[in-house]
Design an enzyme around this catalytic site. Structure first.
Site, PDB file in Angstrom:
ATOM      1  CB  SER A   1      -0.760   0.035   1.371  1.00 40.06           C
ATOM      2  OG  SER A   1      -0.315   0.640   2.700  1.00 40.06           O
TER       3      SER A   1
ATOM      4  CG  HIS B   1     -11.085  -1.028   3.575  1.00 35.79           C
ATOM      5  ND1 HIS B   1     -11.397  -0.707   1.854  1.00 35.79           N
ATOM      6  CD2 HIS B   1     -10.494  -2.532   2.233  1.00 35.79           C
ATOM      7  CE1 HIS B   1     -10.575  -0.794   1.366  1.00 35.79           C
ATOM      8  NE2 HIS B   1     -10.530  -1.741   1.031  1.00 35.79           N
TER       9      HIS B   1
ATOM     10  CG  ASP C   1      -4.323  -3.065  -1.287  1.00 39.11           C
ATOM     11  OD1 ASP C   1      -5.281  -2.664  -2.086  1.00 39.11           O
ATOM     12  OD2 ASP C   1      -4.443  -2.818  -0.201  1.00 39.11           O
TER      13      ASP C   1
ATOM     14  CG  HIS D   1     -10.677  -4.214  -2.385  1.00 43.33           C
ATOM     15  ND1 HIS D   1      -9.554  -3.600  -2.323  1.00 43.33           N
ATOM     16  CD2 HIS D   1     -10.661  -4.887  -3.848  1.00 43.33           C
ATOM     17  CE1 HIS D   1      -8.213  -3.452  -3.489  1.00 43.33           C
ATOM     18  NE2 HIS D   1      -8.956  -3.829  -3.961  1.00 43.33           N
TER      19      HIS D   1
ATOM     20  CE  LYS E   1     -13.648  -6.619   6.919  1.00 46.62           C
ATOM     21  NZ  LYS E   1     -12.938  -5.387   6.609  1.00 46.62           N
TER      22      LYS E   1
ATOM     23  CB  SER F   1     -10.036  -8.703   6.704  1.00 49.23           C
ATOM     24  OG  SER F   1      -8.898  -8.500   7.021  1.00 49.23           O
TER      25      SER F   1
END
Ligand code: G3H
Ligand code: 13P
Ligand code: ZN
Length: 317
Positions: A48, A179, A81, A210, A183, A213
């Protein structure tokens, strides 16, 4: 060895998803490569803009080249990213990256198209592929915060026009993820019907998820039991959804937050249990091993587990 992102996507499309993990330091890199060796899985290393300014571009490249030497059987791509236009050009010219992501999704449609098209032209001239984004995820992307109200799912008709006009090679879609660690409030829900509709209009185009997680409840509890103060309502993507998304063209799955949770849990527990210790290599060694096991677990969920040999034969490397 470093391969192109396209090569990985061609091998994976419709069969498995390539895990894309953000990297910031040596311990993460060692855990990442060790984990993929244990899992016999190909992968994507993501860098990133935040990582580039934290560790520095020279250090990150050196870490990855060293990891490649230590794990010569690894097969991976190196990807920028959430790039802006300037950082994309920097990576394209560097000769080190396999692909870049231009994230102009926060701009109006036409401006997103114009920026993405410029990046695609420069990248293709140098043999790199380009991931773009349409629609908006919630949460924080780099320095831009997008609150849930303004998160916008990807529109399939717009996606078709966008991809045809820009010539991008893969598309990050907003299908309900965001992100970070928070979430979903209530049930975690992915809009799989969206990716199904996008795939119908853009068959064969690799789609990118994206904010993927899973934010395991147990990790949050262990972090808090060791002195952390995370909101216990933290919730991520149900990992069992990946197998449903893969047949719809989801070929790359981005995971960063879960790795951060592993880091936080390992270090908090270590210093709780050994308060007199000040040798950072002790928790560091635990982290490398735990991070590797985390990668093995994710590879099983993404179906990339044990795919390395097939990919090697296909790529003839
Ligand atoms: O989507 C963003 C990734 O989690 C990278 O996070 O910008 O803090 O390095 P970062
Ligand atoms: P998570 O915050 O869910 O790990 O998402 C990471 C990501 O999308 C990186 O681009
Ligand atoms: Zn992202």
């Amino acid at each position: 060895m470093i391969v192109t992102t396209d090569q990985l996507f061609q091998a994976a499309y419709g069969k498995f998803a390539v895990g894309a993990y953000n990297i910031n330091n040596m311990e993460q890199a060692l855990g990442l490569f060790e984990g993929h060796q244990r899992a016999q899985a190909p992968f994507i290393v993501q860098i990133s803009r935040g990582a580039r300014s934290y560790a520095g571009v020279i250090m990150l490249e050196a870490i990855l080249r060293a990891a490649d030497d230590i794990y010569p059987k690894s097969i991976f791509a190196v990807h920028l990213d959430h790039g802006d236009e300037e950082t994309c050009y920097d990576c394209i010219e560097s000769g080190f990256y396999s692909s870049v992501m231009i994230d102009a999704s926060h701009y109006p449609f036409e401006k997103n198209i114009a920026i993405t098209t410029r990046v695609v032209e420069r990248a293709h001239a140098r043999g790199l592929s380009v991931e773009s984004e349409l629609g908006m995820l919630g949460g924080v992307e780099e320095d831009i915060a997008v609150d849930e109200k303004h998160a916008k799912l990807t529109d399939p008709d717009e996606a078709e026009v966008f991809v045809k006009r820009t010539g991008c090679d893969s598309l990050a879609v907003a299908i309900g993820t965001s992100h970070g660690a928070y979430k979903f409030q209530g049930e975690s829900k992915l809009h799989l019907d969206r990716i199904e509709a996008i795939q119908k209009l853009l068959p064969g185009l690799p789609l990118v998820m994206h904010g993927s997680s899973s934010v395991p409840q147990e990790e949050v509890e262990r972090i808090n039991a060791a002195g952390g103060a995370m909101d216990p309502s933290a919730k991520g993507v149900d990992e069992n959804e990946f197998t449903k998304a893969i047949p719809f063209g989801v070929t790359k799955v981005n995971i960063d937050t879960d790795g951060r949770l592993v880091w936080t849990r390992v270090h908090r527990e270590h210093f709780r249990d050994y308060p007199a210790n000040f040798d950072f290599r002790k928790p560091g060694a635990v982290l490398i091993d735990e991070y590797a096991e985390f990668i093995v677990h994710k590879s099983r969920k993404l179906l990339s587990y044990a795919q390395l040999e097939t990919v090697r034969q296909r790529l003839q490397v």
